[in-house]
Design an enzyme around this catalytic site. Structure first.
Site, PDB file in Angstrom:
ATOM      1  N   TYR A 142      59.865  -2.064 -56.773  1.00 39.04           N
ATOM      2  CA  TYR A 142      60.837  -1.305 -55.973  1.00 39.04           C
ATOM      3  C   TYR A 142      60.180  -0.896 -54.652  1.00 39.04           C
ATOM      4  O   TYR A 142      60.693  -1.169 -53.568  1.00 39.04           O
ATOM      5  CB  TYR A 142      61.294  -0.087 -56.785  1.00 39.04           C
ATOM      6  CG  TYR A 142      61.995   0.996 -55.996  1.00 39.04           C
ATOM      7  CD1 TYR A 142      63.314   0.837 -55.570  1.00 39.04           C
ATOM      8  CD2 TYR A 142      61.340   2.192 -55.682  1.00 39.04           C
ATOM      9  CE1 TYR A 142      63.949   1.845 -54.860  1.00 39.04           C
ATOM     10  CE2 TYR A 142      61.978   3.196 -54.972  1.00 39.04           C
ATOM     11  CZ  TYR A 142      63.279   3.020 -54.573  1.00 39.04           C
ATOM     12  OH  TYR A 142      63.913   4.008 -53.866  1.00 39.04           O
ATOM     13  N   LYS A 146      60.806  -1.849 -50.809  1.00 37.89           N
ATOM     14  CA  LYS A 146      61.238  -0.803 -49.860  1.00 37.89           C
ATOM     15  C   LYS A 146      60.361  -0.866 -48.599  1.00 37.89           C
ATOM     16  O   LYS A 146      60.837  -0.605 -47.502  1.00 37.89           O
ATOM     17  CB  LYS A 146      61.158   0.597 -50.480  1.00 37.89           C
ATOM     18  CG  LYS A 146      62.168   0.921 -51.556  1.00 37.89           C
ATOM     19  CD  LYS A 146      63.615   0.907 -51.115  1.00 37.89           C
ATOM     20  CE  LYS A 146      64.096   2.157 -50.419  1.00 37.89           C
ATOM     21  NZ  LYS A 146      65.575   2.091 -50.148  1.00 37.89           N
TER      22      LYS A 146
HETATM   23  P1  NAD Z   1      72.318   5.007 -56.562  1.00 36.52           P
HETATM   24  O1  NAD Z   1      71.905   3.994 -57.579  1.00 36.52           O
HETATM   25  O2  NAD Z   1      73.083   6.193 -57.012  1.00 36.52           O
HETATM   26  O3  NAD Z   1      73.137   4.294 -55.392  1.00 36.52           O
HETATM   27  C1  NAD Z   1      72.840   3.019 -54.925  1.00 36.52           C
HETATM   28  C2  NAD Z   1      74.148   2.288 -54.669  1.00 36.52           C
HETATM   29  O4  NAD Z   1      73.846   0.975 -54.185  1.00 36.52           O
HETATM   30  C3  NAD Z   1      74.998   2.099 -55.949  1.00 36.52           C
HETATM   31  O5  NAD Z   1      76.306   2.607 -55.754  1.00 36.52           O
HETATM   32  C4  NAD Z   1      75.006   0.589 -56.151  1.00 36.52           C
HETATM   33  O6  NAD Z   1      76.219   0.094 -56.717  1.00 36.52           O
HETATM   34  C5  NAD Z   1      74.787   0.086 -54.727  1.00 36.52           C
HETATM   35  N1  NAD Z   1      74.251  -1.279 -54.705  1.00 36.52           N
HETATM   36  C6  NAD Z   1      73.201  -1.764 -55.417  1.00 36.52           C
HETATM   37  N2  NAD Z   1      73.036  -3.071 -55.162  1.00 36.52           N
HETATM   38  C7  NAD Z   1      73.987  -3.415 -54.253  1.00 36.52           C
HETATM   39  C8  NAD Z   1      74.329  -4.637 -53.620  1.00 36.52           C
HETATM   40  N3  NAD Z   1      73.676  -5.773 -53.882  1.00 36.52           N
HETATM   41  N4  NAD Z   1      75.357  -4.642 -52.739  1.00 36.52           N
HETATM   42  C9  NAD Z   1      76.063  -3.500 -52.494  1.00 36.52           C
HETATM   43  N5  NAD Z   1      75.784  -2.317 -53.080  1.00 36.52           N
HETATM   44  C10 NAD Z   1      74.759  -2.273 -53.947  1.00 36.52           C
HETATM   45  O7  NAD Z   1      70.959   5.439 -55.805  1.00 36.52           O
HETATM   46  P2  NAD Z   1      70.664   6.702 -54.851  1.00 36.52           P
HETATM   47  O8  NAD Z   1      69.806   7.627 -55.613  1.00 36.52           O
HETATM   48  O9  NAD Z   1      71.926   7.205 -54.238  1.00 36.52           O
HETATM   49  O10 NAD Z   1      69.745   6.010 -53.750  1.00 36.52           O
HETATM   50  C11 NAD Z   1      70.225   5.711 -52.453  1.00 36.52           C
HETATM   51  C12 NAD Z   1      69.077   5.241 -51.584  1.00 36.52           C
HETATM   52  O11 NAD Z   1      68.099   6.271 -51.512  1.00 36.52           O
HETATM   53  C13 NAD Z   1      68.343   3.988 -52.079  1.00 36.52           C
HETATM   54  O12 NAD Z   1      68.024   3.175 -50.984  1.00 36.52           O
HETATM   55  C14 NAD Z   1      67.067   4.536 -52.693  1.00 36.52           C
HETATM   56  O13 NAD Z   1      66.017   3.594 -52.575  1.00 36.52           O
HETATM   57  C15 NAD Z   1      66.819   5.739 -51.792  1.00 36.52           C
HETATM   58  N6  NAD Z   1      66.029   6.802 -52.429  1.00 36.52           N
HETATM   59  C16 NAD Z   1      66.525   7.497 -53.498  1.00 36.52           C
HETATM   60  C17 NAD Z   1      65.770   8.531 -54.063  1.00 36.52           C
HETATM   61  C18 NAD Z   1      66.290   9.348 -55.237  1.00 36.52           C
HETATM   62  O14 NAD Z   1      65.543  10.201 -55.754  1.00 36.52           O
HETATM   63  N7  NAD Z   1      67.528   9.174 -55.666  1.00 36.52           N
HETATM   64  C19 NAD Z   1      64.508   8.832 -53.546  1.00 36.52           C
HETATM   65  C20 NAD Z   1      64.020   8.102 -52.451  1.00 36.52           C
HETATM   66  C21 NAD Z   1      64.806   7.088 -51.896  1.00 36.52           C
END
Ligand code: NAD
Length: 245
Positions: A142, A146
């Site tokens: 992952y 990223k």
């Molecule tokens: P989440 O899983 O709730 O949301 C991600 C969304 O992306 C989902 O709705 C999923 O359906 C969509 N998705 C996945 N693959 C896809 C594709 N091929 N085409 C279109 N849509 C697609 O995750 P989140 O926690 O809301 O994370 C959002 C962002 O924040 C991500 O980039 C993640 O790397 C980053 N992030 C999250 C955290 C955390 O603690 N949640 C921390 C650091 C970074």
């Protein structure tokens, strides 16, 4: 002549997710018109147009990005997955496709949700600044993807071509409807798997409230102008002090 996209029209790629939906709700409050692009639709909201599709599909993206000037890219496969090919396809090739589609659609600004883990080498970081180098040995697939994703987005920042980019790096995000962080912690504790300490109990971890992460994204988007020093840069985002864990 091409019609200049309205500056209050934006798209949230990954807008059905935890962070994405909070972002969509705040953007609506602030008077933006919002399109969501996601592989799934998880809710309905007045004022939001949903486009269901895979971000690796440029044609599908182009339909969703019509007349859009600002794109938030916060889609990713779940970090807990072990599927290296999926991370590569979505986070690397998919991000390239997103950038191509943005250029073709005349999008002016892209805000990427990156991750603070791109600079994490396995040892605690306190007051880590953005000039820390990318991790040479990322902790998982992952994070490896990223890092590549962030490099692609920042490199695409090109004032001449009219595409401006910026990345926001949160670490753990918590808040209402969090599907992962707190529920997994609670579940692990309930199953009695939190009765031991790894290390001496002084390991650090950083959590940020989802509204603050959203605020950071919108500030970045609204400050992103050709003369702005934030163009093509990444920013850590946090609440205040890291938590002892
Ligand atoms: P989440 O899983 O709730 O949301 C991600 C969304 O992306 C989902 O709705 C999923 O359906 C969509 N998705 C996945 N693959 C896809 C594709 N091929 N085409 C279109 N849509 C697609 O995750 P989140 O926690 O809301 O994370 C959002 C962002 O924040 C991500 O980039 C993640 O790397 C980053 N992030 C999250 C955290 C955390 O603690 N949640 C921390 C650091 C970074």
């Amino acid at each position: 002549t091409r019609i200049r996209p309205s500056s209050k029209r934006c798209a949230v790629i990954g807008g059905s997710g935890f962070l994405g939906r909070h972002l969509v709700e705040k953007l609506l409050d602030k008077g933006y018109t919002v399109s969501v692009f996601d592989i799934r639709q998880s809710y309905e909201l007045p004022g939001v147009t949903f486009h269901q599709g895979d971000l690796c599909d440029k044609q599908a993206l182009l339909t969703a990005l019509q007349d859009v000037s600002l794109v938030f890219h916060c889609a990713s496969p779940a970090p807990a997955s072990d599927d290296k090919a999926l991370f590569q396809r979505v986070n690397i090739q998919g991000t390239q496709t997103v950038l191509q589609a943005c250029t073709e659609a005349g999008v002016l600004k892209v805000v990427l949700t990156s991750s603070a883990s791109v600079v994490f080498e396995g040892t605690d970081i306190k007051d880590g600044r953005e000039d820390l180098p990318y991790a040479k040995k990322p902790i998982d697939y992952y994070t490896e993807t990223k890092i590549e994703q962030e490099k692609l987005v920042l490199k695409a920042c090109d004032k001449e071509k009219g595409l401006l980019t910026v990345a926001i790096r949160p670490h753990g995000i918590f808040g209402p409807r969090d599907p992962q962080l707190v529920p997994i912690l609670v579940d692990t504790a309930r199953r009695g798997k939190m009765k031991f300490i790894i290390g001496d109990g002084s390991n650090l971890v950083d959590f940020t409230f989802v509204d603050n992460v959203v605020h950071g994204h919108i500030l970045a988007a609204e400050s992103l102008r050709p003369e702005s020093p934030i163009c093509g840069k990444a920013y850590h985002i946090t609440n205040d002090e890291p938590v002892r864990f």
